[in-house]
Design an enzyme around this catalytic site. Sequence first.
Site, PDB file in Angstrom:
ATOM      1  N   LYS A  35      -6.764  12.173  -4.147  1.00 42.95           N
ATOM      2  CA  LYS A  35      -5.443  11.877  -4.702  1.00 42.95           C
ATOM      3  C   LYS A  35      -5.554  10.741  -5.719  1.00 42.95           C
ATOM      4  CE  LYS A  35      -4.427   8.792  -0.838  1.00 42.95           C
ATOM      5  NZ  LYS A  35      -3.828   8.710   0.489  1.00 42.95           N
ATOM      6  N   ARG A 130       6.376   7.446   8.405  1.00 41.85           N
ATOM      7  CA  ARG A 130       6.448   7.754   6.989  1.00 41.85           C
ATOM      8  C   ARG A 130       6.829   9.232   6.900  1.00 41.85           C
ATOM      9  NH1 ARG A 130       1.293   5.918   3.464  1.00 41.85           N
ATOM     10  NH2 ARG A 130       0.601   7.946   4.203  1.00 41.85           N
ATOM     11  N   TYR A 253      -4.062 -20.052 -19.925  1.00 46.57           N
ATOM     12  CA  TYR A 253      -2.609 -20.247 -19.880  1.00 46.57           C
ATOM     13  C   TYR A 253      -2.222 -21.213 -18.768  1.00 46.57           C
ATOM     14  CZ  TYR A 253      -1.962 -16.386 -23.128  1.00 46.57           C
ATOM     15  OH  TYR A 253      -1.981 -15.578 -24.236  1.00 46.57           O
ATOM     16  N   MET A 301      -4.392 -11.253 -20.584  1.00 44.34           N
ATOM     17  CA  MET A 301      -4.242  -9.810 -20.735  1.00 44.34           C
ATOM     18  C   MET A 301      -5.577  -9.142 -21.079  1.00 44.34           C
ATOM     19  SD  MET A 301      -1.780  -7.691 -23.344  1.00 44.34           S
ATOM     20  CE  MET A 301      -0.227  -8.216 -22.658  1.00 44.34           C
TER      21      MET A 301
HETATM   22  C1  LIG Z   1      -4.880   8.673   1.451  1.00 44.35           C
HETATM   23  C2  LIG Z   1      -4.909   9.496   2.666  1.00 44.35           C
HETATM   24  C3  LIG Z   1      -6.112   9.662   3.378  1.00 44.35           C
HETATM   25  C4  LIG Z   1      -7.376   8.911   3.039  1.00 44.35           C
HETATM   26  O1  LIG Z   1      -7.226   7.554   3.380  1.00 44.35           O
HETATM   27  P1  LIG Z   1      -8.440   6.514   3.227  1.00 44.35           P
HETATM   28  O2  LIG Z   1      -7.960   5.288   3.901  1.00 44.35           O
HETATM   29  O3  LIG Z   1      -8.622   6.320   1.745  1.00 44.35           O
HETATM   30  O4  LIG Z   1      -9.607   7.148   3.847  1.00 44.35           O
HETATM   31  C5  LIG Z   1      -6.109  10.525   4.450  1.00 44.35           C
HETATM   32  N1  LIG Z   1      -4.978  11.174   4.816  1.00 44.35           N
HETATM   33  C6  LIG Z   1      -3.803  11.027   4.165  1.00 44.35           C
HETATM   34  C7  LIG Z   1      -2.612  11.762   4.628  1.00 44.35           C
HETATM   35  C8  LIG Z   1      -3.723  10.169   3.074  1.00 44.35           C
HETATM   36  O5  LIG Z   1      -2.577  10.021   2.439  1.00 44.35           O
END
Ligand SMILES: *Cc1c(COP(=O)(O)O)cnc(C)c1O
Length: 356
Positions: A35, A130, A253, A301
């Site tokens: 992802k 969630r 800065y 930056m």
């Molecule tokens: C992002 C995610 C993972 C992987 O998590 P990591 O901590 O990066 O291994 C696994 N399952 C779901 C549902 C996720 O959203």
Amino acid sequence: MSRPLVARIDLSALRNNLAVVRRAAPHARIWSVVKANAYGHGLDRVWSALNQTDGFAMLNIEEAILLRERGWKGPVLMMEGFFHSDELSIFDRYRLTTALHSNWQLKALEAAKLSAPIDVYLKINSGMNRLGFAPGTLTTLWQKLQNMTNVGDMTLMTHFADAESPDGITAPLHCINQAAEGIDCPRSLANSAATLWHPETHYQWVRPGIILYGASPSGQWQDVATTGIQPVMSLESEIIGIQQLQSGSRVGYGGRFSAAEPLRIGIVAGGYADGYPRLAPDGTPIWVDGVRTRTLGKISMDMLAVDLTPCEHAGIGSRVELWGKQIKIDDVAGQAGTVGYELMCALAPRVPVMTD
Ligand SMILES: *Cc1c(COP(=O)(O)O)cnc(C)c1O
């Protein structure tokens, strides 16, 4: 010559990390989590180095389509399912496995006109609150889905809120086991932390993300230092300016850093517009001309300043590693009050990327 800042992606490290996961979970199949554009590494750039995986997991439909267009024929898991019911035709066409976490999705799936059933990951909320159905509804839902013509293979899925802690999975695992009593269901529960540290969660499919990219799920590199995983992304640049400070001179800065004695500093081409954290304090580790040193003053930056005291031979053009093999992304992130995940994902689009 253009600006010297580049991100390097080490594909052999990525392959190595997948092999580490394989050894850690020898009896499970692996969803490589890609992802967020493969955690900022670039999905198109890295996916083929992961071709020994059993499947890819993500949540953007565009990323799934890209994998199919590149020729990936194996499983693809959409970890949040479809966001609107009209996406189901795309799930059907590209043969994507869908998570199901809400009733509206279940109804949409039931009503959809598909060419063939699609595989379902039934997501149960085991305490993170969630996404996911309440554990008590599992038995009923499982039966209902089993009888739906649009549903193919089914797997039980949950996501741990706290698998980094030694006893962080006790309660959610108990919750899942109780909910699934009497049902014979394959399971996918484990993220990176659970894959490494809680083998009892492996079951049929693990879902590692961060460890594939060579950083720690706990945010502490020392927690993964002996696993054999290797950092995949390195952010590298050069010294483009030198300043000789007198005692009392300030840097950057707001003049946050003030020299207590005469000091030679270097200016690095790299700043927060590249994805380096602006919140990095004075003393954040950085590698200059083969030596570990520290940042000084606020991150600009496009530039940041480093102490050249330990780097006698450093000058204009000296190589700098902001994070990578020498300076772990976890260490930079920790200094800035965040985690490696965020820094990888926030690599700025303007940074040129090279693959090794
Ligand atoms: C992002 C995610 C993972 C992987 O998590 P990591 O901590 O990066 O291994 C696994 N399952 C779901 C549902 C996720 O959203």
